[in-house]
Write a protein that holds these residues in place. Structure first.
Motif, PDB file in Angstrom:
ATOM      1  N   GLU A 198       0.830  -1.207   0.000  1.00  0.00           N
ATOM      2  CA  GLU A 198       0.000   0.000   0.000  1.00  0.00           C
ATOM      3  C   GLU A 198       0.863   1.255   0.000  1.00  0.00           C
ATOM      4  O   GLU A 198       0.562   2.235  -0.695  1.00  0.00           O
ATOM      5  N   GLN A 201       2.207   1.605  -3.714  1.00  0.00           N
ATOM      6  CA  GLN A 201       1.281   1.176  -4.748  1.00  0.00           C
ATOM      7  C   GLN A 201       1.467   1.894  -6.074  1.00  0.00           C
ATOM      8  O   GLN A 201       1.040   1.398  -7.124  1.00  0.00           O
ATOM      9  N   ILE A 231      -4.279  -3.150  -5.578  1.00  0.00           N
ATOM     10  CA  ILE A 231      -3.600  -3.018  -4.296  1.00  0.00           C
ATOM     11  C   ILE A 231      -4.595  -2.573  -3.223  1.00  0.00           C
ATOM     12  O   ILE A 231      -5.408  -1.688  -3.443  1.00  0.00           O
TER      13      ILE A 231
END
Length: 348
Positions: A198, A201, A231
Motif C-alpha cells: 500500500e 502502490q 492493491i
C-alpha cells in the motif's frame, strides 16, 4: 529470484514457523488444563462430598487468568513475526524494482494485524485475531464448565471428570488452537505485506493471488489462484481456517529491474484478470489423472458428480462456489450451469 519465488519460499518458512508457534500454544493450553485437573484432584473424594461452588470458582479463576495470559503471548509473538515479515517484504520488493521504496512504520504494521478481520467463517463476517482468541477462550471455558456440570449430574468422580478435561487438552482443543494460531500467522503475514505494498502502490499493477498446488487446496483459493487484484482491495488471505495462500505484488514494467519472462498483465477496468503466464491451480488440477480429480472433489458433497462437471463439463474451479467461499449444491450448480451438466451427461 523473482518476487513470487521469494515470497513462495518464504511462505514455506512461515508455515514451519506457524507450526512451531502452534506447538508452543498447545503446550500453554496443556499446562492450563493440567492446573484445572490438579484442582479437581486436590480432594480425593466424590463431588457430592465437596464444596462444589468453591471448586467451580477456583477453576473459573484459573481459566480466566491463564487463557488471557495465553492470548497475550500469542498476540505478542504474532506482532513480532509481522514486524519481521514487513522487513522481508520490503527487501523482496526492493530487489524487483529500480526505485527506492517507502518503509511503513512498525506501528502501522501492528495496527493492521490487530485490526484486520480474517474472513475465515463463510457467510458469517470476519474475526480479528483478538476476537478469535477471545471466542476460543469463552468457548473452551464453557465446554470445561459443562463437562464438570455433566459429570456432577451423572455422578462421576472428580477423577473421571479430570480425565475428560485432560482429553480436551490432549486432543480436541489442541487441534483447535493449532488451527487458530496457524491461521493468525498467515493473517499477520498478509497484513504486514499489504501495508508495504500500500505504501508503494504507485509502482505496482496489483497483487496476484497465489495458492498452494496440492490436494489440500480449497475451491475458494484454487478459484482465485492466478488472479490479480488491485492493491489494498479485494480478498486477502486467510480465506478460511488453515489457509496457506498469499498475495504477491506485481511491479509495473517501467519500474522493473528485469522485465524478461514472467511479466504479468495489468489489471484493467473490468476487475481482476487471470494470469496466463504461470501455472495455476486450475491448470494443475486439469493435468492430474481422473482418479486424483475424483479424490480431490470427494471432500465435497456429490464429489463424483462435481468431478465430472470439472472434467467433462468444462467447469473451472471458481464456478463451484460463490465469492463468499460457500460451495454450491448440485441443484444450484444445475440451475447456474445447465450446459456443463449436458456436456458431463449428468441427468440430475
Amino acid at each position: 529470484m523473482t518476487i513470487e519465488n521469494a515470497l513462495t519460499r518464504r511462505q514455506i518458512f512461515n508455515q514451519r514457523f506457524a507450526g512451531g508457534e502452534a506447538i508452543a500454544a498447545q503446550n500453554i493450553l496443556k499446562r492450563i488444563y493440567a492446573r484445572v485437573t490438579e484442582r479437581l484432584l486436590r480432594d480425593p473424594t466424590d463431588f457430592q462430598r465437596l464444596n462444589i461452588t468453591r471448586i467451580r470458582n477456583d477453576i473459573n479463576n484459573i481459566l480466566a487468568v491463564d487463557l488471557k495470559d495465553m492470548k497475550e503471548v500469542i498476540i505478542n509473538r504474532t506482532l513480532d513475526f509481522a514486524e519481521a515479515e514487513s522487513a522481508f517484504m520490503y527487501t523482496a520488493l526492493s530487489a524487483e524494482t529500480s526505485v527506492i521504496l517507502a518503509l511503513p512504520a512498525i506501528e502501522q504494521i501492528k495496527q493492521a494485524v490487530t485490526q484486520a478481520g480474517m474472513d475465515v467463517v463463510v457467510g458469517s463476517g470476519t474475526l480479528t485475531i483478538d476476537e478469535a482468541l477471545d471466542k476460543f477462550a469463552v468457548n473452551k471455558s464453557i465446554e470445561i464448565r459443562q463437562a464438570i456440570n455433566d459429570g456432577i449430574l451423572e455422578g462421576q468422580t472428580n477423577q473421571q471428570i479430570a480425565g475428560v478435561i485432560k482429553d480436551y487438552g490432549d486432543n480436541l482443543h489442541k487441534g483447535q488452537i493449532d488451527t487458530l494460531v496457524r491461521t493468525s500467522i498467515n493473517n499477520a503475514s498478509a497484513q504486514a505485506r499489504r501495508i508495504v505494498t500500500e505504501e508503494n502502490q504507485s509502482i505496482l499493477k496489483g497483487d496476484e493471488w497465489v495458492a498452494t498446488l496440492d490436494s489440500r487446496t480449497t475451491l475458494i483459493c484454487g478459484g482465485r489462484d492466478g488472479r490479480i487484484y488491485p492493491i489494498n482491495s479485494g480478498p486477502f488471505p486467510p480465506a478460511h481456517w488453515n489457509c496457506r495462500s498469499l498475495r504477491v505484488p506485481v511491479v509495473k514494467d517501467e519500474f522493473r529491474i528485469d522485465d524478461g519472462l514472467g511479466r504479468r498483465p495489468q489489471v484493467g477496468a473490468d476487475g481482476p484478470k487471470a494470469v496466463s503466464s504461470k501455472r495455476t491451480f486450475e491448470s494443475f488440477l486439469r493435468d492430474q489423472p481422473a482418479d486424483f480429480q475424483d479424490e480431490y472433489f470427494s471432500q465435497f458433497p456429490d464429489g463424483l458428480e462435481k468431478a465430472a462437471l470439472f472434467r467433462r463439463g468444462g467447469l473451472t474451479v471458481d464456478r463451484f462456489r460463490d465469492e463468499t467461499g460457500r460451495n454450491y449444491t448440485l441443484e444450484q450448480l444445475k440451475a447456474l450451469e445447465p450446459v456443463a451438466f449436458n456436456k458431463a451427461n449428468l441427468g440430475i
